[in-house]
Every structure is written in structure tokens, then in C-alpha cells.
Design a protein around this motif. Structure first.
Motif, PDB file in Angstrom:
ATOM      1  N   LEU A 186      67.706   4.245  69.016  1.00 40.70           N
ATOM      2  CA  LEU A 186      68.911   4.270  69.847  1.00 40.70           C
ATOM      3  C   LEU A 186      68.829   5.345  70.917  1.00 40.70           C
ATOM      4  CD1 LEU A 186      71.720   3.749  67.160  1.00 40.70           C
ATOM      5  CD2 LEU A 186      70.903   2.100  68.848  1.00 40.70           C
ATOM      6  N   VAL A 187      68.297   6.504  70.559  1.00 36.01           N
ATOM      7  CA  VAL A 187      68.171   7.590  71.536  1.00 36.01           C
ATOM      8  C   VAL A 187      67.159   7.219  72.620  1.00 36.01           C
ATOM      9  CG1 VAL A 187      67.397   9.970  71.850  1.00 36.01           C
ATOM     10  CG2 VAL A 187      68.881   9.393  69.929  1.00 36.01           C
ATOM     11  N   GLY A 188      66.010   6.720  72.203  1.00 31.65           N
ATOM     12  CA  GLY A 188      64.970   6.390  73.168  1.00 31.65           C
ATOM     13  C   GLY A 188      65.341   5.244  74.092  1.00 31.65           C
ATOM     14  N   GLY A 189      66.153   4.308  73.605  1.00 32.81           N
ATOM     15  CA  GLY A 189      66.516   3.146  74.419  1.00 32.81           C
ATOM     16  C   GLY A 189      67.857   3.263  75.109  1.00 32.81           C
ATOM     17  N   ALA A 190      68.424   4.453  75.175  1.00 29.24           N
ATOM     18  CA  ALA A 190      69.767   4.632  75.736  1.00 29.24           C
ATOM     19  C   ALA A 190      69.867   4.143  77.174  1.00 29.24           C
ATOM     20  CB  ALA A 190      70.172   6.102  75.646  1.00 29.24           C
ATOM     21  N   ALA A 191      68.884   4.484  78.000  1.00 21.36           N
ATOM     22  CA  ALA A 191      68.942   4.101  79.409  1.00 21.36           C
ATOM     23  C   ALA A 191      68.857   2.593  79.583  1.00 21.36           C
ATOM     24  CB  ALA A 191      67.809   4.782  80.175  1.00 21.36           C
ATOM     25  N   GLU A 192      67.937   1.962  78.857  1.00 21.00           N
ATOM     26  CA  GLU A 192      67.794   0.509  78.948  1.00 21.00           C
ATOM     27  C   GLU A 192      69.044  -0.197  78.448  1.00 21.00           C
ATOM     28  OE1 GLU A 192      63.072  -0.199  78.231  1.00 21.00           O
ATOM     29  OE2 GLU A 192      64.238   0.636  76.584  1.00 21.00           O
ATOM     30  N   MET A 193      69.652   0.329  77.401  1.00 17.26           N
ATOM     31  CA  MET A 193      70.878  -0.280  76.886  1.00 17.26           C
ATOM     32  C   MET A 193      71.994  -0.214  77.913  1.00 17.26           C
ATOM     33  SD  MET A 193      70.921   1.051  72.951  1.00 17.26           S
ATOM     34  CE  MET A 193      69.492   0.808  71.901  1.00 17.26           C
ATOM     35  N   SER A 194      72.090   0.905  78.620  1.00 17.26           N
ATOM     36  CA  SER A 194      73.124   1.040  79.640  1.00 17.26           C
ATOM     37  C   SER A 194      72.970  -0.030  80.718  1.00 17.26           C
ATOM     38  CB  SER A 194      73.046   2.440  80.264  1.00 17.26           C
ATOM     39  OG  SER A 194      73.977   2.576  81.314  1.00 17.26           O
ATOM     40  N   SER A 195      71.734  -0.272  81.153  1.00 14.40           N
ATOM     41  CA  SER A 195      71.481  -1.299  82.169  1.00 14.40           C
ATOM     42  C   SER A 195      71.769  -2.695  81.638  1.00 14.40           C
ATOM     43  CB  SER A 195      70.026  -1.212  82.648  1.00 14.40           C
ATOM     44  OG  SER A 195      69.752   0.044  83.217  1.00 14.40           O
TER      45      SER A 195
END
Length: 363
Positions: free
Chosen positions: A254-263
Motif C-alpha cells: 500500500l505504501v509503495g503503490g500510493a502514487a499509482e493508486m491516487s492516479s
């Protein structure tokens, strides 16, 4: 620097950058405060990942489709890669394996399910490119098979050398598949992937010099913060009552994919579900095709012992279920909010199981 400062001012997520220097100061003054360092490092990695994502998109917009697509594929999961490399160097092989499987599961279930839910709450029924989504899901399925074969082939009489050799060979094959996949999606059949990979929101890209400087600076900061994160995660996990499997599968992913999730979530709310599906499944397949093989090969040089692709049975089952779920829900090319709920329920079941599971069950 003006575009960078403007982006920081208008994005509340980037305000968390204030925690970056706080992490380093705390690590220097209170190195034994593992729980505090764990929380601070998580708060610092999230905005760094978002900044890294924005800089990568800006460079991709300047370099053209082919080079830009390659850059996005190699740097899209850079945060996860840096965290995994730091853990690998520290000899935390189990954490690395959990983060690999967890990234596939989190991107496939949580990111995709939340995108369907958020988009469906605003739009009654949403449609996406069925052909492109099925190709992404098929690529993920192929990569998952290659990743999990060593676990399926292990028997009581299997020698460690067999597992190491098979893992190294599969890593090379996955790298070849990665290169061929790039050729297929960016050259020979690029029109099938255009909607998933080019969801421009109309914002002008940063100047190339600023974007490259940001990439370099943020990469260094992510590496330094990741070192603090990896050093503190085990002690903090014990204090929070979290198992190593839960940390690797859920927290790190979840931490590592935070930016991709936002997009992905933003695209779904704007009724651009092609973008969301492309990010979720594309990121998962990148982890399986590029990040995992790279870690296997690099482990021979930076880790105390080489890493293999033998996962514990629970991880095998979860990755297979996540992959089959992606194939199933993308088959129709349509989505509604309840589809997202069902996908998220599968993810919650996994997360609950990992949180309650005894650590020795991972062996």
C-alpha cells in the motif's frame, strides 16, 4: 523550480514531504524508537512516491511514446523496487517475497476494486477497453505462472540448488517476456494499449531538466527512507501485533503503490476507467515481469544469500486467486460499484487472514 513548488502547494498529499527531514532527524537522535520511525518513514515514502510518479510522467511526455513507455514501465514501481532492494541487502528475504506477492495482490484486488467502487458510485455503469484489459490480465496470468512454478515443483527430495537454478532461469525468461511485451504494446500493436497508457489530464508536463533532477533526487531520498523503514519494520510490526506476512503483503504494498493508486482512483472518478484498469493490471504485471526477476538476479550480488521464487503455500493461493479474479472481472468490459465491492471483499479476506496468521505459518 516554480512548477515543482506549485505542485506541492496545490497537492495536500505532497505536504507530507515535511516528514522526510523529520525521519532522518529522528533516526539520528532516537535510533531505538522503531515504532515512531516506522510510522514516520511510511508518511515520508507516500509523498515521495507521488512526486516520483509525476516526474516520471513529465519525462515520458517529453521523450515520446516508445522511450516514455519504457521509462514508465521501469520506473512505475520504483518505490517498491527500492524498498525490496533495501530489504534484500539486509537479508530479509521473507519480507521481499511477501512484498512481491503482496504488490501483485494489492494492485490486482485493492487498486482495481477501489477504482470500480469509486467510479461506480459516481457513474451508473462504466465501460473500458475489453481487448486491452484482457491482454493485460493474460500477461499477468503468464507472469504469475512463471513466478509460482518453483513453489509448485518443490518436493521433500528437492535440492536447494534446483530451486536456485530454476528461479534464475525463470528470471531470465521473464525479462525476455518483459522486453517482448514492450515491443508488442509500444510498437507492433500499440493502438490496443493507447487508452490504458495515455490518460492525459490536460496538465502541462514539467520541464525536462526539472523532471530529471526530481527523479534523481527523489530516488536517493526513497532509498534513504526505505533503509530506515526496513530497519524499523520488524520491531514495529511486533509492537503493532502485525505478522511479517501482513507487513510485506499489505503495508509495504500500500505504501509503495500510493502514487499509482491516487492516479487510478482519480481516473475512475473522471469516468476514464481504461486508465484505472491499465494502471492496476499494468503495475501488477510489471512487478511480476520486471521487478521480481531483477531482484532474483541482483540477489546474487547484494544479498547475503541468493533469493529464489519459492513462496509459502498461502502466498501461492492468494496470487492465483487474485489473477483469476482479474481475468474474470475484466472479461465483460463493463463495471459497476458492486463489482468493486466484491473484489475488495476478497482483498479484505486476505488481509484479515494475514493479520491473524501465526508467523510460523509462513514457513
Amino acid at each position: 523550480m516554480k512548477p515543482l513548488l506549485q505542485e506541492i502547494r496545490r497537492s495536500p498529499l505532497l505536504w507530507l514531504l515535511v516528514f522526510v527531514p523529520v525521519v532522518f532527524v529522528t533516526a539520528k537522535l532516537k535510533p531505538e524508537a522503531h515504532t515512531v520511525l516506522f510510522v514516520l518513514s511510511v508518511l515520508a515514502i507516500v509523498p515521495l512516491a507521488a512526486l516520483l510518479s509525476h516526474a516520471t510522467e513529465s519525462v515520458a511526455a517529453k521523450t515520446g511514446d516508445a522511450a516514455g513507455g519504457l521509462l514508465n514501465a521501469t520506473l512505475g514501481n520504483l518505490t517498491e523496487l527500492v524498498i525490496a532492494l533495501t530489504a534484500l541487502r539486509a537479508g530479509q528475504i521473507m519480507l521481499v517475497k511477501a512484498s512481491i506477492a503482496g504488490a501483485i495482490v494489492t494492485n490486482t484486488l485493492f487498486m482495481l476494486g477501489a477504482s470500480f467502487l469509486l467510479g461506480g458510485l459516481k457513474h451508473h455503469v462504466q465501460e473500458f477497453n475489453r481487448v486491452s484489459a484482457r491482454m493485460q490480465a493474460g500477461l499477468l496470468f503468464l507472469a504469475t505462472v512463471a513466478l509460482l512454478i518453483p513453489s509448485a515443483m518443490i518436493t521433500v527430495d528437492s535440492a536447494p540448488a534446483f530451486t536456485q537454478t530454476l528461479s534464475a532461469g525463470l528470471a531470465v525468461l521473464l525479462m525476455v517476456a518483459y522486453a517482448l511485451g514492450m515491443l508488442f504494446s509500444l510498437k507492433t500493436h500499440r493502438e490496443l494499449f493507447a487508452s490504458a497508457k495515455h490518460g492525459d489530464d490536460g496538465e502541462p508536463p514539467w520541464p525536462i531538466g526539472l523532471a530529471l533532477a526530481t527523479l534523481a533526487g527523489v530516488t536517493v531520498l526513497v532509498a534513504l527512507v526505505s533503509e530506515v523503514f526496513v530497519e524499523s519494520v520488524q520491531k514495529a510490526a511486533e509492537e503493532f501485533g502485525m505478522t511479517p506476512a501482513f507487513v510485506g503483503f499489505i503495508v509495504v504494498s500500500l505504501v509503495g503503490g500510493a502514487a499509482e493508486m491516487s492516479s487510478a482512483f482519480s481516473g475512475a472518478r473522471k469516468n476514464r476507467l481504461d486508465l484505472s484498469v491499465g494502471i492496476a493490471l499494468g503495475s501488477a504485471s510489471q512487478i511480476a515481469l520486471f521487478v521480481a526477476p531483477a531482484l532474483i538476479l541482483l540477489s546474487y550480488f547484494i544479498a547475503p544469500t541468493p533469493m529464489d521464487l519459492q513462496f509459502w503455500p498461502g502466498a501461492v493461493v492468494m496470487v492465483i486467486i487474485a489473477t483469476l479474479t482479474a481475468v474474470l472481472v475484466t472479461n465483460s468490459g463493463r463495471s459497476a460499484w458492486f463489482v468493486g465491492v466484491l473484489i475488495l471483499m476478497v482483498y479484505v479476506i486476505f488481509a484479515m487472514t494475514l493479520y491473524l496468521m501465526p508467523p510460523r505459518a509462513m514457513a
